[in-house]
Each structure stands twice: as C-alpha cells, then as structure tokens.
Write an enzyme that holds these catalytic residues in place. Structure first.
Site, PDB file in Angstrom:
ATOM      1  CD  GLU A   1      -2.695   1.161   2.581  1.00 44.07           C
ATOM      2  OE1 GLU A   1      -2.225   0.609   3.599  1.00 44.07           O
ATOM      3  OE2 GLU A   1      -3.804   1.727   2.566  1.00 44.07           O
TER       4      GLU A   1
ATOM      5  CB  CYS B   1      -4.543  -1.465   3.922  1.00 43.36           C
ATOM      6  SG  CYS B   1      -3.680  -1.556   5.519  1.00 43.36           S
TER       7      CYS B   1
ATOM      8  CE  LYS C   1      -7.301   1.555   3.558  1.00 39.94           C
ATOM      9  NZ  LYS C   1      -5.990   1.958   4.154  1.00 39.94           N
TER      10      LYS C   1
END
Lengths: 393, 393
Positions: free
Chosen positions: B119, B233, B196
């Site tokens: 990330e 993540c 994300k």
C-alpha cells in the site's frame, strides 16, 4: 492412533524454547503468555481416570469504569464414539452418554457456566455411508428426546447452559430430519434451537441426503451468562453465517463440527476460519471437532476415485477458543477426548468494537445493494476491460 | 532491525526437522512440500547486490480434459522507504523508485506476468502524524502522475500488469485525495483504478483525516493474464469486501497493506485474514505488507496513553500467497525487502468451487433479506429469551 501426531502445539513445545518459543507464540497465538489456569486435583484425577485431556486458559479484558467485568467460564468437549457402530442404536448412544458425563462432571466441578459439544455428539458421523438405516434412528425430538432429557438434569445440577448438537426428528412437520443445536438453560428448560444453515455436498460428507438447509435464521440465545449462538460445522466456511450472529448480538459463537484430516480435508483451514470469524465480528468463537476413527459396517465411496472403504479417516479434534481481538489459546489434541475451558471476560467484545471500528466501517448499505444485484438472473459482474477504457477515451 | 525475529518460517526451519517439520508444514501451510522454484543465477546475484530476498513457489492445479492449464506468474514486492522522511518529497519518491526498480527488473527477468506492491508503496506511511504538509504532496494523478508514468515504461518493457497503490489527487473533483490502486496493463495503458473501500480510525492509523471511503465499488480488472482485484489494507478485516470481488469474478485478489507489529497490532491476524478470504471465496489471495521503521520529523501520539513518539514501530513484511483451497506458501521475512513469486494455475479456482460448493450453498437471498433488516433504524436482533419460551408455552 499411535502413529498420529499429537498436536501442532506439541510439535512446537517439544522443539522450541526461550526467545524462539516466545516469538512463535506472539506471532501465532497473539500472546507470549497463554494465561493457563490450573485445575483442581480432583479434576486432574478424574481426567486421568477417564483418559481425557483437560486444559484451561483465561481471556481477560481491560478494567472499565462503568461496567464490572463479565467473566464467564465456558467449556467445550471433544470426544470419540464409545462402542463400535454395529452395536444397537440405543446402546451406542448410552455408551457416549456415560463417557461424556464424566467430562461434564469435571466441567461442573470446575464451575463451568456454558458448555458445548461437537456436532451430533451423541452418534457416529454416519452420513458418509449414504445409508438411511439404522442411522436415521439416532434422530430425536429437540425438546423431549432422550438426549435433551439426559442433559436437562445435568444443566440443573451444575447450573450450566448446555449446547447440544443432535439429529432432530421434526415430529410436527412430517417427521423430517434436521441438523439442530438445542440450547438448554441452566434452569433445565430448552431456551430454543437452531438448525444448521449450510449443508455440505462434498466427499464423504453427503449430509444433504439426510436433511436440508435450516429454517431458523440466526438466533442468539440470551442466557443467564451471556448471549450465545451456534454456527454448525460447514457454516464456518460461510462468512455471512458468522456475520449474522454478530449482527444479532452474539457474544460467543460455538462451531460444533465433525471434520477430517484426510487428503483435501480441512485440517489446515481449521485454525483459520473460526479465528477469522472472531476477528471480523469482534466476538468470542469456540471451534469444536470430534476425535478418532469411526468404522462403519458396510463399505462406501468418497466420490474421489479411491477404493471403497469403511472409515473416513481421522477426526482430528484440535478444539480451541479465540477472543474478539483474534488472540487464541492452544488447542486440544488431535487424538484424545478432552475438555477445554476458556475463562472469558465478555467486556472484551465491546472494547474491541470501540477500538477497531469494524462494524462502524463495514458499509452494510453498499453491500446490501451489491449483493441484491448479484441475485438477479441477468447480473453483470463489475468487470473492467482494457478495451472499455480505450472506447471511452 | 538486528534484534527483530526474521520470520515465523525461520523459527520453524531452524528448530524442526524430519517428521515434526513435515507435520507442521502439513497442518500449518496445508502441504508438506512447498513446491519451491529456483531462480536464475543472475536473479540471485541481483538480489544479493540489491540486498533483497527472493523466493518462489508453485500452486499447481489438476489437469483438466477441456481446458489447458492457465498458469500465471505473479510477483509481490515488499520494501522499506529509501531515504529519511525529512528529505524533499520528490527525492524520497525517486529514491524508492530506484530501489524498487531493481526488484522489478528481477521480476521481469524471471518472466513475472502480474506484479503488485504494498500500500502507498512510493511514500512513507505518514498518516500517523496527522500533519497535512508535506505528506499530501505525495498525491498524484492516478492516470498521469509520475508514479504511473514510471511504471508504464516497465509494464511495456516486461509485458507485465502492474498494480500500484498510491495516494491519488482527484483533479476532476475539487482536488480531493483518495487511497487508490492503479492497474496498468502490459500494454502500458491504465486499465482502471480502485479506491480503498474501508478506512481505519485506530491508533496511529488516522487515515480518515486524509481521505474518505472509496466510490469505485468492487471492480475486477480483466487483464491478459487473468481477472484481478485489489482489497486495499484495512479492507482485509471486512469479509464483504473480499466477497464482492469474488462475486465479480476475481481470480486473484491482492491485499496491499501497511500494518505494524506493535502491541495490539495486527501481526497475529496477518496470517489469518487474507487466507480466510482465499478459502471462503475460492480464489488466490496475495497479502503484501511494507517493512522497516519509518521515523518522522515531529512527534505524534497514538491515542493509547503512551508517550509521544516519532515512529510507528516495525512494519513486519511477511507477504504471502494463498491458493483457493487455502494452502499457502511460506512468507517473506519480517524485516527485509523482498520479491515473492507465485506460479499459480488459475484453473484451481473453478476446481475448488466445483468440489466444495461454497458459492452454491451460500444462501445469498437469505442474507440480503437479513442484512437489509439490520440497516433499518428500528432493527430488532433475533434474540431468544428463556422467558419468551415460557410465555409461548
């Protein structure tokens, strides 16, 4: 069973020490110190006498200002069958009762508040045979059957909530069968029941030949000691099953199972799934698997090209608890009957929810919309092609 | 870093052998033999020269009658930052480019088809500081920024699909920021991007101060080498995020991450979540974490009562692949830069779906109904009380 590995835990403890052991424990279990708890001498003697393992671990929480600790002693029991599968049904069942009662007695004497057994704990896991007789005769009424009656007495004696996974005969609905967990209160009443939501159709696990997907939703049982739910066996592969118990407020979710070590079996997944469920749902989980070999009178096949055989291979036990933070305790052995006790502070659940915010950040509205679309017959997956891009430019 | 444990793998391999090692590998990884693959001498030399680890493992599938094997070579790269965080933004970025290019070159020379980094691979993970400057200046256009331009050249040179997680500056929408994965085709075109979906608000991870929850849904990118998706993540804690990529047909889901070993950190969960996602969704997953310590110029606090500090603690690497059957390979180290290659036969996905029937048995209709109810403000959880039972009787 003499050739079988005792447990992953035994391999580690026999070979690692010092810093290596500390670091393994930290990275694998989530803590260096297992918070092991000692048993009474009488329990140790009874376990030796009954040839079963006992172990206990604490899962503490932080002290809060506005709530007292909510400490619950939870037991899980794994066991093998007690007499050969060609013995009469009632004799097989009675022999299991006698054997498991000794373990329940130790749990009771240790002050266990809630106890759960493995899936269909009172019978061999006979669905591999695809034979209907005599196995269907193990089925009982959830409310009034001999297994529930046997357990009600013990529930009252030890003021213990008991979760009992049985083959249910639904006498009010054409006598069909269900795979059902019965929850018996510490007062001896049946609080309710839950029927297995997801039924396997793989290898020796021909369960859909015997019973259908459960129709009881995702009940959470508000017991005197906490809110509990039961995700039965194959449901542990289904993240939505775990999730709905969490949405309904479960604080501890039991996963009574019957699963084997044979090739393409589940053993390397066993330590993953119930633990992941604890993490993502911020609740305690208890994974319980039966132990031992079960040989059946007649040959059956696994639909995997192998020769016909009479047993499924090892049920590998390895029952364990996980906390809402994902920290777990060592498991019971792969081969022996056992009682594992977790001393759980249920305050940990809300503490972890507040800290990690997994529920708050889960965007359920988006997923309800998306999954609804998946259900449509003309669903078009969200796929991006390089050519789409070019055409748009 | 000299005091840091190299890896769980190193602890095991340094202490176990023979049957114990075999049994550990079988129970933990899911196979005794890791199917390790050798590198070219030139790659070994380049890795030594660039001080990074290299490792490669195969994930074969069964031979089919109607489809040829679909073997894809996938690389994942973990790395530390390259110069101190008080250096100018462009210098920091350029130094990371130079260092990572050496690893990409080895991947290219080994014939890697798809590669993914950790990330926000081109910057320090500065959100712990809560400072907006200079960290927001690391943001770039996903389509035209210097990082995408740098990678486009390498994508064409090595005919490699590249997944690049960056801080995106959305110039068409008031210049706001996003945490975005850019997917660059082997032709050098940007196929698309994914933002994300789940943003953490915990400890040193103050990311919601910088960018909001993504608005790109769950795209699957149909590349020349297979259908891929990116769960960025914190999304790895969210089982529905993983699930929607599976419903959209992803064959490999990358989880570029930045996560730490500090107390109450994620390390003992790292080996659980991406692996559980592979199991329940029957696809390959690749979990990638950055490595090393990142010290920032000014002190910040973790909101956990500890003293102000300047670094987050160790980013512990440990990147790894899992197959759709849940079998995984050993991870990269906790402390060193590294390239891990998985030689994946994507035919495995459908084989496992056919065998285990997890999609077929998932009862999505029931869950859409149930989760829709959860969203209602007056939602009443399905809770069964003992008193309910009595009243009914």
């Amino acid at each position: 069973m003499d050739n079988e590995t005792q447990s992953l835990e035994a391999i580690i403890n026999n070979n690692l020490s010092g810093r290596d052991l500390d670091e393994f424990n930290r990275i694998y279990y989530g803590r260096k110190d297992n918070y092991e708890i000692k048993f009474k001498d009488s329990s140790i003697a009874a376990a030796k006498d009954g040839d079963f393992e006992i172990a206990a671990y604490a899962f503490p929480a932080k002290k809060e200002q506005t709530r007292p600790p909510r400490i619950v002693k939870v037991g899980i029991i794994q066991h093998s069958i007690a007499v050969p599968t060609d013995r009469p049904v009632n004799e097989q069942k009675k022999a299991i009762f006698e054997k498991v009662k000794k373990i329940i007695d130790v749990a009771g004497s240790e002050g266990v508040n809630i106890i759960c057994f493995q899936e269909l704990w009172n019978m061999p896991f006979a669905f591999c045979t695809r034979e209907k007789q005599p196995w269907c005769e193990f089925a009982e009424s959830a409310e009034e059957g001999p297994t529930t009656r046997f357990l009600k007495e013990l529930a009252v004696k030890y003021a213990m909530v008991i979760v009992s996974s049985i083959l249910e005969r639904d006498e009010n609905h054409a006598e069909i069968l269900w795979n059902t967990a019965v929850v018996i209160s510490d007062t001896g009443n049946v609080i309710g029941k839950h029927r297995k939501n997801h039924i396997p159709r793989v290898g020796d696990f021909n369960e859909s030949n015997y019973y259908m997907e459960g129709n009881t939703g995702h009940p959470v049982f508000a017991t005197r000691y906490g809110k509990i739910a039961v995700n039965i066996c194959f449901g542990r592969h289904h993240v939505l099953n775990w999730m709905m118990f969490g949405q309904n407020g479960a604080e501890i979710v039991f996963n009574p199972s019957a699963t084997i070590a044979a090739e393409a079996g589940s053993e390397y997944m066993w330590n993953i799934e119930a633990r992941n469920a604890a993490i993502t749902n911020c609740y305690f989980t208890a994974a319980i698997n039966r132990v031992g070999y079960e040989e059946f009178p007649n040959e059956f096949t696994s639909a995997d090209g192998k020769p016909a055989h009479k047993d499924l291979g090892l049920f590998y036990g390895s029952s364990y608890f996980t906390g809402p933070d994902g920290v777990r305790c060592p498991g019971l052995s792969r081969t022996r009957d056992g009682l594992l006790i977790g001393v759980l502070d249920l305050n940990a659940n809300r503490q972890i929810k507040d800290r990690r915010c997994y529920y708050m950040t889960q965007r359920l509205d988006m997923y309800v919309d998306s999954l609804k679309k998946v259900l449509e017959l003309d669903f078009k997956p969200q796929v991006v092609h390089e050519s789409d891009k070019k055409e748009k430019c």
